[in-house]
Motif scaffolding. Sequence first.
Motif, PDB file in Angstrom:
ATOM      1  N   PRO A 164      30.611  44.658 107.064  1.00 37.44           N
ATOM      2  CA  PRO A 164      31.958  44.989 107.544  1.00 37.44           C
ATOM      3  C   PRO A 164      32.893  43.842 107.192  1.00 37.44           C
ATOM      4  O   PRO A 164      32.487  42.682 107.179  1.00 37.44           O
ATOM      5  CB  PRO A 164      31.781  45.121 109.060  1.00 37.44           C
ATOM      6  CG  PRO A 164      30.319  45.356 109.257  1.00 37.44           C
ATOM      7  CD  PRO A 164      29.620  44.629 108.150  1.00 37.44           C
ATOM      8  N   ARG A 165      34.153  44.184 106.923  1.00 37.76           N
ATOM      9  CA  ARG A 165      35.080  43.147 106.490  1.00 37.76           C
ATOM     10  C   ARG A 165      36.456  43.308 107.111  1.00 37.76           C
ATOM     11  O   ARG A 165      36.901  44.404 107.421  1.00 37.76           O
ATOM     12  CB  ARG A 165      35.207  43.131 104.968  1.00 37.76           C
ATOM     13  CG  ARG A 165      35.541  44.509 104.380  1.00 37.76           C
ATOM     14  CD  ARG A 165      35.828  44.463 102.892  1.00 37.76           C
ATOM     15  NE  ARG A 165      34.770  43.873 102.084  1.00 37.76           N
ATOM     16  CZ  ARG A 165      34.906  43.568 100.790  1.00 37.76           C
ATOM     17  NH1 ARG A 165      36.048  43.811 100.178  1.00 37.76           N
ATOM     18  NH2 ARG A 165      33.912  43.034 100.131  1.00 37.76           N
ATOM     19  N   MET A 166      37.108  42.180 107.290  1.00 40.77           N
ATOM     20  CA  MET A 166      38.516  42.168 107.667  1.00 40.77           C
ATOM     21  C   MET A 166      39.253  41.341 106.630  1.00 40.77           C
ATOM     22  O   MET A 166      38.694  40.416 106.032  1.00 40.77           O
ATOM     23  CB  MET A 166      38.714  41.569 109.061  1.00 40.77           C
ATOM     24  CG  MET A 166      38.502  40.079 109.132  1.00 40.77           C
ATOM     25  SD  MET A 166      38.936  39.373 110.747  1.00 40.77           S
ATOM     26  CE  MET A 166      37.434  39.710 111.650  1.00 40.77           C
ATOM     27  N   TYR A 167      40.500  41.703 106.403  1.00 39.03           N
ATOM     28  CA  TYR A 167      41.338  40.944 105.493  1.00 39.03           C
ATOM     29  C   TYR A 167      42.309  40.105 106.314  1.00 39.03           C
ATOM     30  O   TYR A 167      43.093  40.647 107.105  1.00 39.03           O
ATOM     31  CB  TYR A 167      42.097  41.878 104.544  1.00 39.03           C
ATOM     32  CG  TYR A 167      41.165  42.691 103.676  1.00 39.03           C
ATOM     33  CD1 TYR A 167      40.326  42.068 102.761  1.00 39.03           C
ATOM     34  CD2 TYR A 167      41.106  44.074 103.788  1.00 39.03           C
ATOM     35  CE1 TYR A 167      39.452  42.810 101.973  1.00 39.03           C
ATOM     36  CE2 TYR A 167      40.242  44.815 103.006  1.00 39.03           C
ATOM     37  CZ  TYR A 167      39.422  44.185 102.094  1.00 39.03           C
ATOM     38  OH  TYR A 167      38.557  44.902 101.320  1.00 39.03           O
TER      39      TYR A 167
ATOM     40  N   ALA B 143      43.034  48.518 102.674  1.00 40.37           N
ATOM     41  CA  ALA B 143      42.056  48.350 103.754  1.00 40.37           C
ATOM     42  C   ALA B 143      41.886  49.645 104.545  1.00 40.37           C
ATOM     43  O   ALA B 143      40.776  50.005 104.933  1.00 40.37           O
ATOM     44  CB  ALA B 143      42.482  47.210 104.673  1.00 40.37           C
TER      45      ALA B 143
ATOM     46  N   GLU C  22      39.469  52.121 102.998  1.00 43.01           N
ATOM     47  CA  GLU C  22      38.046  51.796 103.049  1.00 43.01           C
ATOM     48  C   GLU C  22      37.555  51.531 104.465  1.00 43.01           C
ATOM     49  O   GLU C  22      36.399  51.156 104.657  1.00 43.01           O
ATOM     50  CB  GLU C  22      37.734  50.600 102.153  1.00 43.01           C
ATOM     51  CG  GLU C  22      38.381  49.294 102.584  1.00 43.01           C
ATOM     52  CD  GLU C  22      37.984  48.117 101.698  1.00 43.01           C
ATOM     53  OE1 GLU C  22      37.713  48.329 100.502  1.00 43.01           O
ATOM     54  OE2 GLU C  22      37.943  46.993 102.233  1.00 43.01           O
TER      55      GLU C  22
ATOM     56  N   SER D  12      38.522  49.204 106.603  1.00 41.65           N
ATOM     57  CA  SER D  12      38.459  47.785 106.974  1.00 41.65           C
ATOM     58  C   SER D  12      39.627  47.432 107.888  1.00 41.65           C
ATOM     59  O   SER D  12      40.610  48.152 107.970  1.00 41.65           O
ATOM     60  CB  SER D  12      38.491  46.899 105.720  1.00 41.65           C
ATOM     61  OG  SER D  12      37.351  47.126 104.914  1.00 41.65           O
ATOM     62  N   GLU D  13      39.501  46.288 108.558  1.00 45.08           N
ATOM     63  CA  GLU D  13      40.549  45.803 109.439  1.00 45.08           C
ATOM     64  C   GLU D  13      41.400  44.769 108.692  1.00 45.08           C
ATOM     65  O   GLU D  13      40.986  44.223 107.661  1.00 45.08           O
ATOM     66  CB  GLU D  13      39.936  45.159 110.682  1.00 45.08           C
ATOM     67  CG  GLU D  13      39.135  46.118 111.547  1.00 45.08           C
ATOM     68  CD  GLU D  13      40.021  46.971 112.437  1.00 45.08           C
ATOM     69  OE1 GLU D  13      41.247  46.725 112.481  1.00 45.08           O
ATOM     70  OE2 GLU D  13      39.492  47.878 113.100  1.00 45.08           O
TER      71      GLU D  13
ATOM     72  N   LEU E 191      36.055  45.487 114.732  1.00 45.73           N
ATOM     73  CA  LEU E 191      35.386  45.787 113.473  1.00 45.73           C
ATOM     74  C   LEU E 191      33.906  46.084 113.685  1.00 45.73           C
ATOM     75  O   LEU E 191      33.337  46.999 113.082  1.00 45.73           O
ATOM     76  CB  LEU E 191      35.544  44.601 112.514  1.00 45.73           C
ATOM     77  CG  LEU E 191      34.931  44.702 111.127  1.00 45.73           C
ATOM     78  CD1 LEU E 191      35.643  45.765 110.313  1.00 45.73           C
ATOM     79  CD2 LEU E 191      35.013  43.355 110.426  1.00 45.73           C
TER      80      LEU E 191
END
Length: 391
Positions: free
Chosen positions: A205-208, A252, A255, A257-258, A302
């Motif tokens: 899992p990813r956050m930008y 984001a 996909e 993502s946060e 997330l």
Amino acid sequence: MALTIGIIGLPQSGKTTLFNALTKAGAPVSGYATSTVQANLAVVQVPDARIPPLAEIFKPRKTTYATVEFVDVAGMGQSAQSSQEKKEGLSAEFLGHIRNADALAIVLRTFANENVPHIYDSIDPMRDLESLNAELALTDLSTVERRIERTKKAAKSGDKKYQQELELLKRLQEALNELKLARQLEFSQQDLAILGELFLLTMKPRMYVLNVSEDVLGAANELLDKINAGENVSADTLQGELKGLAQVALHARTEGSEFVAVSARLEAELVELPEDDAREYLEALGLPRLGADRVIQVGYRLLNLITFLTAGEDEVRAWTVTKGAKAPEAAGKIHSDIERGFIRAEVTRFEDFIACGSFQEATKRGLQRLEGKDYVVQDGDIAHFRFNVGK
């Protein structure tokens, strides 16, 4: 459950400045690209406004917040000028630091500063993201190809499970060769069991974390709120930093993502100020809380995590569990014996307890409930677990 977030990004993106803002660790910050892959690690408390009022009521001997560990690793993008190194992906040393992280915080720079040169000589956060994704994909490709060689040997036994594993690995190999992220593919439960052994970076899992200049911080957060709310936002109608920020945020959303905007430099300066002064400055910017706190909050969302509480004269404590966890699982966070011998949970909502001032009054008003094994723990529950472990 200690949440671990790996902070990655290109050199001069503000990774280590953000790390220092999050952790007050004082890690050295370089104004130029370096070749080190040494990690900075720090464990920090998760801000929780419910702890102080409970501590005020119980006067406990000990107060314990939930914690999150941040791992800041330099080194990504260092091989931008070397096609051979780029082909190989990230080093084993880098991978060793980051592979066990629960989630990745990908720091993308939107600010311009001639005193802090960009590795690609211009500001373009979407281009930077594509570069980082390529490096992550190539690293995972190397992992998958090593696993293919091992599985091929095992498959000679004729065991069908190895044949099925090979099919999955070859599907991953094809996608990663095209620099696609593994998380973009669809997997069965059986596939996920195998993937759990690979620790692929493109599955995490990813956050930008969009590192913006202080001048646009307020506007950036307003824009991200609109995108989060699903409002119709077009990046093409925006200029400068906000355009790049919107491009990443809209990507984001596609996909799952946060994303969060911070000014890492401002954050690092604010943590050095007295708390009241920092709060006053934030309010002047129209921001409710430090970006560091928002990064932690986004990390919890997330990973689908919530916090329940225990409170008494010995200790007031916050505990982290996955959303949807049932009472025995939550009890097991305290001790495995409590989960094994679980009888029931006495549960009071935090808001109800504060309104009552004591468990006795909450019980009198019918606001303390007895819950069994099927009860799903809610964020903000104050729980006391009854258990009995036989001989």
